[in-house]
Write a protein that holds these residues in place. Structure first.
Motif: not given
Length: 223
Positions: A130-133, A187-191, A193-198, A221-223
Protein backbone atom coordinates in the motif's frame (compact mmCIF):
# COMPACT_ATOMS: atom_id res chain seq x y z
CA UNK A 1 9.61 4.58 -18.19
CA UNK A 2 9.84 8.23 -17.16
CA UNK A 3 11.14 10.55 -19.88
CA UNK A 4 13.53 12.93 -18.12
CA UNK A 5 12.69 15.72 -20.57
CA UNK A 6 9.07 15.65 -19.42
CA UNK A 7 9.84 15.16 -15.73
CA UNK A 8 7.66 16.94 -13.20
CA UNK A 9 8.37 16.77 -9.46
CA UNK A 10 6.42 14.25 -7.43
CA UNK A 11 3.73 15.29 -4.97
CA UNK A 12 4.75 15.19 -1.31
CA UNK A 13 2.89 12.49 0.64
CA UNK A 14 0.31 13.10 3.33
CA UNK A 15 -0.80 10.68 6.02
CA UNK A 16 -4.29 10.24 4.56
CA UNK A 17 -5.66 6.80 5.50
CA UNK A 18 -5.06 3.94 3.06
CA UNK A 19 -7.51 1.04 3.05
CA UNK A 20 -6.37 -2.49 2.31
CA UNK A 21 -8.01 -5.90 2.43
CA UNK A 22 -6.32 -7.05 5.65
CA UNK A 23 -5.13 -3.78 7.19
CA UNK A 24 -5.69 -0.04 7.19
CA UNK A 25 -2.88 2.50 7.36
CA UNK A 26 -3.58 5.56 9.51
CA UNK A 27 -1.43 8.50 10.58
CA UNK A 28 0.35 7.55 13.79
CA UNK A 29 -1.62 8.91 16.76
CA UNK A 30 -0.06 8.11 20.15
CA UNK A 31 -3.30 8.87 22.00
CA UNK A 32 -5.30 6.34 19.98
CA UNK A 33 -2.62 3.79 19.10
CA UNK A 34 -0.18 3.98 22.01
CA UNK A 35 -1.66 1.27 24.26
CA UNK A 36 -1.85 -1.28 21.46
CA UNK A 37 1.61 -0.46 20.15
CA UNK A 38 3.14 -0.72 23.62
CA UNK A 39 1.59 -4.16 23.98
CA UNK A 40 2.54 -5.55 20.56
CA UNK A 41 6.02 -4.00 20.34
CA UNK A 42 7.12 -4.21 23.98
CA UNK A 43 4.77 -6.71 25.66
CA UNK A 44 5.51 -10.30 26.70
CA UNK A 45 4.58 -11.67 23.27
CA UNK A 46 6.65 -9.12 21.31
CA UNK A 47 9.20 -10.19 18.71
CA UNK A 48 12.43 -10.69 20.73
CA UNK A 49 14.68 -9.46 17.89
CA UNK A 50 12.47 -6.56 16.76
CA UNK A 51 14.83 -3.80 17.96
CA UNK A 52 18.15 -5.44 17.10
CA UNK A 53 18.78 -3.42 13.94
CA UNK A 54 16.69 -0.34 14.66
CA UNK A 55 18.47 2.82 15.90
CA UNK A 56 16.22 2.98 19.00
CA UNK A 57 14.58 0.62 21.46
CA UNK A 58 13.83 -1.51 23.28
CA UNK A 59 12.34 0.93 25.75
CA UNK A 60 12.79 0.38 29.49
CA UNK A 61 9.50 2.00 30.47
CA UNK A 62 6.28 3.35 28.98
CA UNK A 63 7.19 7.03 29.31
CA UNK A 64 10.23 6.66 27.04
CA UNK A 65 8.15 4.69 24.55
CA UNK A 66 5.43 7.36 24.52
CA UNK A 67 7.98 10.13 23.94
CA UNK A 68 9.36 8.14 21.01
CA UNK A 69 5.87 7.74 19.53
CA UNK A 70 5.14 11.45 20.00
CA UNK A 71 8.32 12.43 18.21
CA UNK A 72 7.45 10.10 15.35
CA UNK A 73 3.91 11.42 15.11
CA UNK A 74 5.15 15.02 14.84
CA UNK A 75 7.65 14.26 12.10
CA UNK A 76 6.89 15.12 8.44
CA UNK A 77 9.88 13.04 7.27
CA UNK A 78 9.80 10.24 8.25
CA UNK A 79 6.00 10.31 7.88
CA UNK A 80 4.70 7.57 10.15
CA UNK A 81 1.70 5.32 9.65
CA UNK A 82 0.12 2.87 12.08
CA UNK A 83 -0.93 -0.55 10.78
CA UNK A 84 -4.47 -1.35 11.94
CA UNK A 85 -5.73 -4.92 11.78
CA UNK A 86 -9.11 -4.58 10.09
CA UNK A 87 -10.99 -7.46 11.81
CA UNK A 88 -10.00 -6.41 15.35
CA UNK A 89 -9.16 -2.71 15.02
CA UNK A 90 -5.92 -3.32 16.94
CA UNK A 91 -2.83 -1.28 16.08
CA UNK A 92 -0.19 -3.91 15.31
CA UNK A 93 2.80 -2.04 13.91
CA UNK A 94 4.24 1.10 12.36
CA UNK A 95 6.21 2.05 9.26
CA UNK A 96 6.98 5.24 7.39
CA UNK A 97 7.61 7.02 4.15
CA UNK A 98 10.94 8.79 4.52
CA UNK A 99 13.87 10.37 2.68
CA UNK A 100 11.18 12.23 0.74
CA UNK A 101 12.67 14.18 -2.18
CA UNK A 102 9.82 15.26 -4.51
CA UNK A 103 12.12 17.31 -6.77
CA UNK A 104 13.90 14.13 -7.81
CA UNK A 105 11.01 11.67 -7.36
CA UNK A 106 12.76 9.67 -4.66
CA UNK A 107 11.16 8.18 -1.53
CA UNK A 108 11.86 5.33 0.89
CA UNK A 109 9.89 2.88 3.04
CA UNK A 110 11.56 2.50 6.43
CA UNK A 111 11.38 2.54 10.24
CA UNK A 112 9.40 -0.71 10.09
CA UNK A 113 8.33 -2.17 13.43
CA UNK A 114 5.73 -4.92 13.06
CA UNK A 115 4.33 -6.78 16.05
CA UNK A 116 4.42 -10.56 16.21
CA UNK A 117 0.71 -10.70 15.26
CA UNK A 118 1.64 -9.37 11.80
CA UNK A 119 4.36 -11.89 11.12
CA UNK A 120 3.68 -14.92 8.91
CA UNK A 121 0.46 -13.25 7.79
CA UNK A 122 -0.36 -11.12 4.70
CA UNK A 123 -0.57 -7.94 6.79
CA UNK A 124 3.05 -6.85 6.59
CA UNK A 125 3.19 -7.54 2.87
CA UNK A 126 0.03 -5.53 2.31
CA UNK A 127 1.38 -2.60 4.36
CA UNK A 128 4.49 -2.41 2.15
CA UNK A 129 2.39 -2.79 -1.01
CA UNK A 130 0.00 0.00 0.00
CA UNK A 131 2.84 2.44 0.73
CA UNK A 132 4.62 1.47 -2.48
CA UNK A 133 1.44 2.01 -4.46
CA UNK A 134 0.92 5.40 -2.80
CA UNK A 135 4.54 6.39 -3.53
CA UNK A 136 4.23 5.76 -7.25
CA UNK A 137 0.76 7.30 -7.48
CA UNK A 138 2.38 10.50 -6.20
CA UNK A 139 4.68 10.51 -9.21
CA UNK A 140 7.89 9.18 -7.69
CA UNK A 141 10.46 7.58 -9.96
CA UNK A 142 12.26 5.55 -7.30
CA UNK A 143 11.21 3.70 -4.13
CA UNK A 144 14.07 2.78 -1.79
CA UNK A 145 14.65 0.18 0.93
CA UNK A 146 17.77 0.37 3.10
CA UNK A 147 18.86 -1.82 5.99
CA UNK A 148 21.85 -2.94 7.99
CA UNK A 149 23.81 -5.33 5.79
CA UNK A 150 23.88 -7.79 8.71
CA UNK A 151 20.06 -7.80 8.90
CA UNK A 152 19.34 -10.97 6.94
CA UNK A 153 15.62 -10.83 7.70
CA UNK A 154 15.19 -7.35 6.23
CA UNK A 155 17.27 -8.24 3.17
CA UNK A 156 15.12 -11.33 2.51
CA UNK A 157 12.00 -9.20 2.82
CA UNK A 158 13.32 -6.61 0.36
CA UNK A 159 14.06 -9.30 -2.20
CA UNK A 160 10.70 -11.00 -1.69
CA UNK A 161 8.91 -7.65 -2.15
CA UNK A 162 10.65 -7.16 -5.50
CA UNK A 163 13.29 -4.60 -4.58
CA UNK A 164 16.49 -4.76 -6.64
CA UNK A 165 19.77 -5.01 -4.73
CA UNK A 166 22.11 -2.13 -5.54
CA UNK A 167 25.09 -2.65 -3.25
CA UNK A 168 26.49 -1.77 0.16
CA UNK A 169 27.55 1.60 1.59
CA UNK A 170 30.43 0.55 3.85
CA UNK A 171 30.80 2.26 7.24
CA UNK A 172 27.69 4.26 6.39
CA UNK A 173 26.42 4.88 9.94
CA UNK A 174 27.17 4.36 13.61
CA UNK A 175 24.09 2.83 15.28
CA UNK A 176 23.98 1.96 18.98
CA UNK A 177 27.78 2.26 19.11
CA UNK A 178 28.22 -0.27 16.30
CA UNK A 179 29.29 0.18 12.69
CA UNK A 180 26.51 -0.14 10.14
CA UNK A 181 27.22 -1.12 6.56
CA UNK A 182 23.99 -0.28 4.72
CA UNK A 183 22.49 -2.46 1.98
CA UNK A 184 20.57 -0.47 -0.66
CA UNK A 185 17.59 -1.71 -2.69
CA UNK A 186 15.12 0.02 -4.99
CA UNK A 187 12.12 -0.33 -7.28
CA UNK A 188 11.79 2.15 -10.15
CA UNK A 189 8.61 3.47 -11.72
CA UNK A 190 9.09 1.39 -14.88
CA UNK A 191 9.49 -1.78 -12.74
CA UNK A 192 6.55 -1.06 -10.44
CA UNK A 193 3.66 -2.34 -12.65
CA UNK A 194 5.19 -5.82 -12.78
CA UNK A 195 6.09 -5.76 -9.08
CA UNK A 196 2.60 -4.50 -8.17
CA UNK A 197 1.03 -7.34 -10.16
CA UNK A 198 3.13 -9.80 -8.13
CA UNK A 199 1.97 -8.22 -4.86
CA UNK A 200 -1.65 -8.37 -5.98
CA UNK A 201 -1.43 -12.05 -6.96
CA UNK A 202 0.21 -12.91 -3.64
CA UNK A 203 -2.39 -10.94 -1.66
CA UNK A 204 -5.36 -12.31 -3.63
CA UNK A 205 -8.10 -14.29 -1.90
CA UNK A 206 -7.11 -17.38 -3.90
CA UNK A 207 -3.66 -17.34 -2.30
CA UNK A 208 -4.84 -17.07 1.32
CA UNK A 209 -5.52 -19.95 3.68
CA UNK A 210 -8.48 -19.75 6.10
CA UNK A 211 -6.10 -19.55 9.06
CA UNK A 212 -4.65 -16.30 7.68
CA UNK A 213 -1.45 -17.44 6.00
CA UNK A 214 -0.54 -17.35 2.34
CA UNK A 215 -0.60 -20.60 0.36
CA UNK A 216 2.63 -19.74 -1.44
CA UNK A 217 5.79 -18.07 -0.20
CA UNK A 218 6.82 -17.01 -3.68
CA UNK A 219 8.33 -13.59 -4.15
CA UNK A 220 5.89 -10.79 -4.92
CA UNK A 221 7.97 -9.76 -7.91
CA UNK A 222 6.19 -11.52 -10.74
CA UNK A 223 6.62 -14.74 -8.80
Amino acid sequence: MTDALNWKPATAPTAAPIEGRFIRLEKLDPARHGDDLWDVLQGPDADPVLWDYLPYGPFPERGAFDRWLQGNAASPDPLFFTVIDRPTGQAQGILSLMSIVPDHGRIEIGHIAFGAAMQRTPKGTEAVYLLGKRAFELGNRRLEWKCNNANARSKRAAERFGFVYEGVFRKHLVVKDHNRDTAWYSITDDEWPQVAAGFERWLSADNQRPEGQARTLAACRNG
